[in-house]
Design a protein around this motif. Structure first.
Motif, PDB file in Angstrom:
ATOM      1  N   ALA A 147       0.858  -1.179   0.000  1.00  0.00           N
ATOM      2  CA  ALA A 147       0.000   0.000   0.000  1.00  0.00           C
ATOM      3  C   ALA A 147       0.898   1.234   0.000  1.00  0.00           C
ATOM      4  N   VAL A 149       1.013   5.103   0.528  1.00  0.00           N
ATOM      5  CA  VAL A 149       0.128   6.001   1.276  1.00  0.00           C
ATOM      6  C   VAL A 149       0.719   7.401   1.355  1.00  0.00           C
ATOM      7  N   LEU A 154      -3.362  10.846   6.141  1.00  0.00           N
ATOM      8  CA  LEU A 154      -3.700  10.032   7.313  1.00  0.00           C
ATOM      9  C   LEU A 154      -3.590  10.859   8.583  1.00  0.00           C
ATOM     10  N   VAL A 161       0.873   6.093  10.298  1.00  0.00           N
ATOM     11  CA  VAL A 161       1.008   5.003   9.324  1.00  0.00           C
ATOM     12  C   VAL A 161       1.126   3.665  10.040  1.00  0.00           C
ATOM     13  N   VAL A 186      -9.104   6.632  -1.350  1.00  0.00           N
ATOM     14  CA  VAL A 186      -8.260   5.485  -1.695  1.00  0.00           C
ATOM     15  C   VAL A 186      -8.624   5.065  -3.112  1.00  0.00           C
ATOM     16  N   TRP A 262      -4.125   6.445  -0.730  1.00  0.00           N
ATOM     17  CA  TRP A 262      -3.744   5.030  -0.563  1.00  0.00           C
ATOM     18  C   TRP A 262      -4.009   4.299  -1.870  1.00  0.00           C
ATOM     19  N   THR A 263      -3.045   3.494  -2.323  1.00  0.00           N
ATOM     20  CA  THR A 263      -3.238   2.656  -3.503  1.00  0.00           C
ATOM     21  C   THR A 263      -2.195   1.546  -3.496  1.00  0.00           C
ATOM     22  N   HIS A 286       5.117   3.374   2.562  1.00  0.00           N
ATOM     23  CA  HIS A 286       4.628   2.074   2.087  1.00  0.00           C
ATOM     24  C   HIS A 286       4.286   1.208   3.288  1.00  0.00           C
TER      25      HIS A 286
END
Length: 422
Positions: A147, A149, A154, A161, A186, A262-263, A286
């Motif tokens: 992920a 981010v 966040l 995280v 996301v 996020w992806t 990550h």
């Protein structure tokens, strides 16, 4: 659905570029050619060119690398196998070694020597390269999807995280809703693209779903698959609608634009941000993908090197493969790819690059279950066709766009059976 015939027809429309090295004044007796995708981290291609240049100079031959977009490689490989002409060395993604084994020479001598000197091979290497008792592909590197981010987005939710890294998929759903409300959503590709495979298979596996079992029997029609599909339908409410048409670069743009939070992706997004000195680089991190009822999974894309059995330069091709997998060359490849390239040989996974970069601390070594789409079934034509024809992403897309979940799963079941039972 993309058929092999369509892939062959598409081969005439491919775009890319070539890199030719060799003696400038005298016509060399032999030219070794190689096909490789244009790397998502732009500093890798020049390093590969440099290494091939050095090898060619040592051998007194010419060498040519043709770089193509990743999406265009399957069509080119299919065309070369069909016409029995093309490059000496070709990249083999996922189960290509099994799919094209009748057109490839066995590389047992190269693979066993490398394992003896620098091994052992990681289990996933044997899974994709060792077919019917022979090495038809020499595993080179893989790149897995974590992920990616934006820590700043966040933080606006009051979350660290590290807290997000501990979430399961149900807990992540609540976070995704909050991110959507603050305008930083996301996103997972739910489309006919390789990123979609890498984003959706870990969810399928985490809920207990599988496409096939160890015997290659199609088992996708299950309650576990239905649970995964229903989950993604809920998660989709908090994603941009255009994820249904994303290509492999779309989620990169999504994060780099500052909109996405996020992806799933390898570290190429972070690498590009650093290389271009983008302010967002300091915000990118990550994390492992969330865990599900059946555990935490990570999907990876694999790249092996094969040599066509119609090549006129088999010995030179083998020698170049061995050269590229020398310790000093692999170390430079990892550095040039900014940690994107994960070697298959155990010795090389101990390189310290991933420890030096805090943003890559979860990337290597891999602690979750690492798998290739098609796992845990056998390598073969069915696995590769399901992978390059994006059957699982299409199943999820059908369910999201109105097809009842049970019908979407039955569609995938029939499509998989048509490929595994050929």
């Amino acid at each position: 659905m993309i058929t092999r015939r369509q892939l062959l027809k598409a081969a005439g429309t491919l775009l890319g570029y070539s890199f030719l090295v060799g003696p400038a004044k005298a016509q060399p007796r032999r030219t070794v050619t190689m096909l490789h995708q244009s790397h998502f981290v732009p500093t890798f291609n020049p390093e590969l060119e440099r290494q091939v240049t050095a090898w060619a100079a040592q051998r007194g031959v010419a060498a040519r690398i043709d770089f193509l977009a990743s999406r265009d490689i399957p069509a080119r490989i299919a065309a070369e196998a069909e016409s029995k002409s093309g490059h000496d060395i070709v990249q083999l993604r996922a189960f290509d070694a099994a799919l094209y084994r009748r057109s490839l020479i066995p590389l047992d001598d190269v693979a066993t020597a490398l394992e003896r000197e620098h091994g052992p091979w990681l289990p996933i290497a044997r899974y994709v390269g060792f077919v019917d008792g022979r090495w038809y592909g020499v595993p080179w590197y893989h790149w897995s999807a974590l992920a990616v981010v934006n820590r700043g987005h966040l933080a606006r939710l009051g979350m660290t995280v590290d807290a997000v890294a501990e979430l399961d998929w149900n807990g992540f759903l609540a976070v995704a809703e909050r991110l959507h409300r603050q305008g930083t959503p996301v996103g997972i590709a739910i489309s006919q693209t390789f990123d979609s495979n890498d984003g959706l298979y870990p969810i399928l596996w985490a809920f207990g779903g599988r496409t096939v079992n160890e015997k290659g029997e199609v088992v996708i029609n299950s309650d576990e698959t239905a649970a995964a599909v229903e989950y993604v339908k809920r998660l989709f409410r908090f994603m941009p609608r255009d994820v249904l048409g994303w290509d492999d670069a779309a989620n990169n743009r999504f994060l780099l634009s500052g909109v996405g939070a996020w992806t799933p992706n390898p570290p190429s997004i972070w690498a590009v941000a650093k290389l271009q000195n983008l302010p967002i680089a300091d915000q990118i991190d990550h994390l492992p993908l969330p865990r599900g009822p059946r555990g935490r999974f990570r999907s990876t894309s694999t790249l092996s090197l094969g040599v066509w059995n119609f090549s006129a330069n088999v010995d030179l091709a083998k020698d170049l493969i061995r050269y590229l997998l020398r310790p000093e060359n692999v170390a430079r490849q990892v550095e040039a790819s900014m940690g994107y390239n994960q070697p298959f040989l155990q010795r090389y996974t101990q390189l310290d690059y991933w420890r030096r970069e805090r943003a890559l601390r979860h990337y290597e070594p891999v602690r979750e279950t690492l798998a290739v789409p098609g796992w845990p079934g056998p390598a073969g034509e069915g696995a590769q066709l399901a992978y390059v024809e994006f059957i699982v992403p299409q199943m999820f897309a059908r369910a999201i766009t109105g097809t009842p979940t049970s019908e979407a799963i039955r569609w995938a079941e029939q499509e998989l059976k048509a490929r595994y039972q050929r």
